[in-house]
Design a protein around this motif. Structure first.
Motif, short mmCIF file in Angstrom:
data_model
loop_
_atom_site.label_atom_id
_atom_site.label_comp_id
_atom_site.label_asym_id
_atom_site.label_seq_id
_atom_site.Cartn_x
_atom_site.Cartn_y
_atom_site.Cartn_z
N ILE A 91 0.88 -1.17 0.00
CA ILE A 91 0.00 0.00 0.00
C ILE A 91 0.92 1.22 0.00
O ILE A 91 1.59 1.50 0.99
N ALA A 92 0.97 1.89 -1.14
CA ALA A 92 1.93 2.98 -1.31
C ALA A 92 1.31 4.32 -0.91
O ALA A 92 0.13 4.58 -1.15
N TYR A 93 2.14 5.15 -0.31
CA TYR A 93 1.78 6.52 0.07
C TYR A 93 2.82 7.47 -0.49
O TYR A 93 3.94 7.07 -0.83
N TYR A 94 2.44 8.74 -0.60
CA TYR A 94 3.45 9.75 -0.90
C TYR A 94 3.32 10.88 0.11
O TYR A 94 2.24 11.13 0.66
N ALA A 95 4.46 11.52 0.38
CA ALA A 95 4.53 12.55 1.41
C ALA A 95 5.41 13.69 0.91
O ALA A 95 6.23 13.50 0.00
N LEU A 96 5.25 14.87 1.51
CA LEU A 96 6.01 16.05 1.11
C LEU A 96 6.62 16.71 2.34
O LEU A 96 5.95 16.83 3.37
N VAL A 97 7.87 17.14 2.22
CA VAL A 97 8.54 17.88 3.29
C VAL A 97 9.45 18.93 2.68
O VAL A 97 9.86 18.83 1.52
N HIS A 98 9.78 19.93 3.48
CA HIS A 98 10.79 20.91 3.05
C HIS A 98 12.18 20.32 3.27
O HIS A 98 12.41 19.56 4.21
N GLU A 99 13.09 20.70 2.41
CA GLU A 99 14.44 20.13 2.44
C GLU A 99 15.12 20.32 3.79
O GLU A 99 15.93 19.49 4.22
N SER A 100 14.80 21.41 4.49
CA SER A 100 15.51 21.73 5.74
C SER A 100 15.30 20.68 6.83
O SER A 100 16.12 20.59 7.76
N VAL A 101 14.23 19.90 6.76
CA VAL A 101 13.97 18.91 7.81
C VAL A 101 14.72 17.60 7.54
O VAL A 101 14.74 16.71 8.39
N LEU A 102 15.33 17.48 6.37
CA LEU A 102 16.03 16.25 6.01
C LEU A 102 17.46 16.31 6.53
O LEU A 102 18.38 16.78 5.84
N GLN A 103 17.64 15.86 7.74
CA GLN A 103 18.94 15.89 8.39
C GLN A 103 19.32 14.47 8.80
O GLN A 103 18.96 14.00 9.88
N PRO A 104 20.06 13.75 7.94
CA PRO A 104 20.47 12.39 8.29
C PRO A 104 21.31 12.38 9.57
O PRO A 104 22.06 13.31 9.85
N ASP A 105 21.16 11.32 10.36
CA ASP A 105 21.96 11.17 11.56
C ASP A 105 22.40 9.71 11.67
O ASP A 105 22.21 8.92 10.74
N ALA A 106 22.99 9.35 12.81
CA ALA A 106 23.52 8.00 12.96
C ALA A 106 22.43 6.94 12.86
O ALA A 106 22.68 5.81 12.42
N GLU A 107 21.22 7.29 13.24
CA GLU A 107 20.12 6.33 13.23
C GLU A 107 19.37 6.34 11.91
O GLU A 107 18.85 5.31 11.47
N HIS A 108 19.30 7.50 11.28
CA HIS A 108 18.53 7.64 10.04
C HIS A 108 19.45 8.14 8.93
O HIS A 108 19.80 9.31 8.89
N ARG A 109 19.84 7.23 8.05
CA ARG A 109 20.71 7.58 6.93
C ARG A 109 19.93 7.40 5.64
O ARG A 109 19.32 6.36 5.42
N PHE A 110 19.96 8.42 4.80
CA PHE A 110 19.24 8.32 3.54
C PHE A 110 19.92 9.18 2.49
O PHE A 110 20.81 9.98 2.79
N GLU A 111 19.51 8.99 1.26
CA GLU A 111 20.05 9.74 0.14
C GLU A 111 18.92 10.41 -0.62
O GLU A 111 17.80 9.89 -0.67
N LEU A 112 19.23 11.57 -1.22
CA LEU A 112 18.28 12.29 -2.04
C LEU A 112 18.65 12.10 -3.50
O LEU A 112 19.77 12.41 -3.90
N LEU A 113 17.71 11.61 -4.30
CA LEU A 113 17.94 11.45 -5.73
C LEU A 113 16.83 12.13 -6.51
O LEU A 113 15.66 12.11 -6.10
N ALA A 114 17.20 12.73 -7.64
CA ALA A 114 16.22 13.40 -8.49
C ALA A 114 15.26 12.37 -9.08
O ALA A 114 15.66 11.27 -9.47
N VAL A 115 14.00 12.75 -9.14
CA VAL A 115 12.97 11.86 -9.68
C VAL A 115 13.26 11.51 -11.14
O VAL A 115 13.09 10.37 -11.57
N ASP A 116 13.70 12.51 -11.89
CA ASP A 116 14.05 12.28 -13.29
C ASP A 116 15.45 11.69 -13.37
O ASP A 116 16.43 12.31 -12.96
N GLY A 117 15.56 10.47 -13.86
CA GLY A 117 16.86 9.82 -13.99
C GLY A 117 17.22 8.90 -12.85
O GLY A 117 18.41 8.71 -12.56
#
Length: 219
Positions: A91-117
């Motif tokens: 069951i897929a969902y989509y969500a929106l956030v401002h870039e400023s809240v995306l702060q990876p830390d030791a517990e939460h590591r993630f990468e940002l990739l452009a939708v196109d490509g």
């Protein structure tokens, strides 16, 4: 004995970065597809989650540490070949956030990739992203949805640029401002201005009760 049905939620988490629409991807810890980038996702916990929305909120919080101001169910993707472990439904969902809240830390590591490509993602995650991107762009033509990609305070020019980046087109300023005037979903912040190259611009925020407003015509 009937084989176990795999039921999960997957979240396409959008943000704008460097003028591009991007999504959050995590490296999977376990097989299948260990160490490959994939959408944030996880199993539904029947004893804990009251419904799929609660499961999506929990998974998003656990995997990214985030609570999105906007989370919407997209579609259910299912079948016997999308997951090598067996017949599955996501069951897929989509969500929106401002870039400023995306702060990876030791517990939460993630990468940002452009939708196109995007590269090839595990399971059918490319298909899920394609559906979510189309939903976001379609809905942005007739609603206030892109506001959730902005910080808490923004100018009308910043709002227009956000729409343009999501839609991939330029918008006429006067027409766009007229559309905003049709709906009462913005609130001017008293005595709050942003200085720049030109005269100071009034700062706005979303009204507390304005999660999503719909235009009577597309932008």
């Amino acid at each position: 004995m009937e084989p176990a049905l795999i039921v999960t939620v997957d979240i396409v988490l959008f943000t704008l970065s460097d003028g591009q629409l991007k999504i959050v991807l995590l490296r999977r810890e376990l097989d299948p597809y260990a160490q490959q980038l994939a959408l944030p996702g996880g199993y539904i916990h029947p004893e804990e989650d009251r419904d799929s929305l609660a499961a999506a909120e929990r998974v998003l919080r656990q995997k990214t540490g985030l609570v999105s101001p906007y989370l919407e169910q997209l579609f259910t993707f299912s079948g016997g070949v999308r997951d090598p472990r067996g017949w599955s439904a996501s069951i897929a969902y989509y969500a929106l956030v401002h870039e400023s809240v995306l702060q990876p830390d030791a517990e939460h590591r993630f990468e940002l990739l452009a939708v196109d490509g995007l590269p090839d993602l595990p399971f059918d995650h490319n298909r899920i992203v394609a559906h979510a991107s189309q939903r976001l762009r379609d809905k942005s033509t007739y609603s206030s949805l892109p506001c959730h990609l902005l910080p808490g305070q923004f100018t009308l020019t910043e709002l227009q640029h956000t729409y343009e980046q999501v839609l991939g087109i330029s918008l006429d300023k006067s027409v766009f401002r007229r559309k905003l005037g049709e709906l009462d979903f913005l609130e001017a912040i008293p005595n709050a201005m942003r200085s720049g190259k030109h005269r100071p611009a009034q700062l706005y925020k979303l009204r507390d009760d304005a999660r999503l407003a719909l235009f009577n015509k597309t932008v």
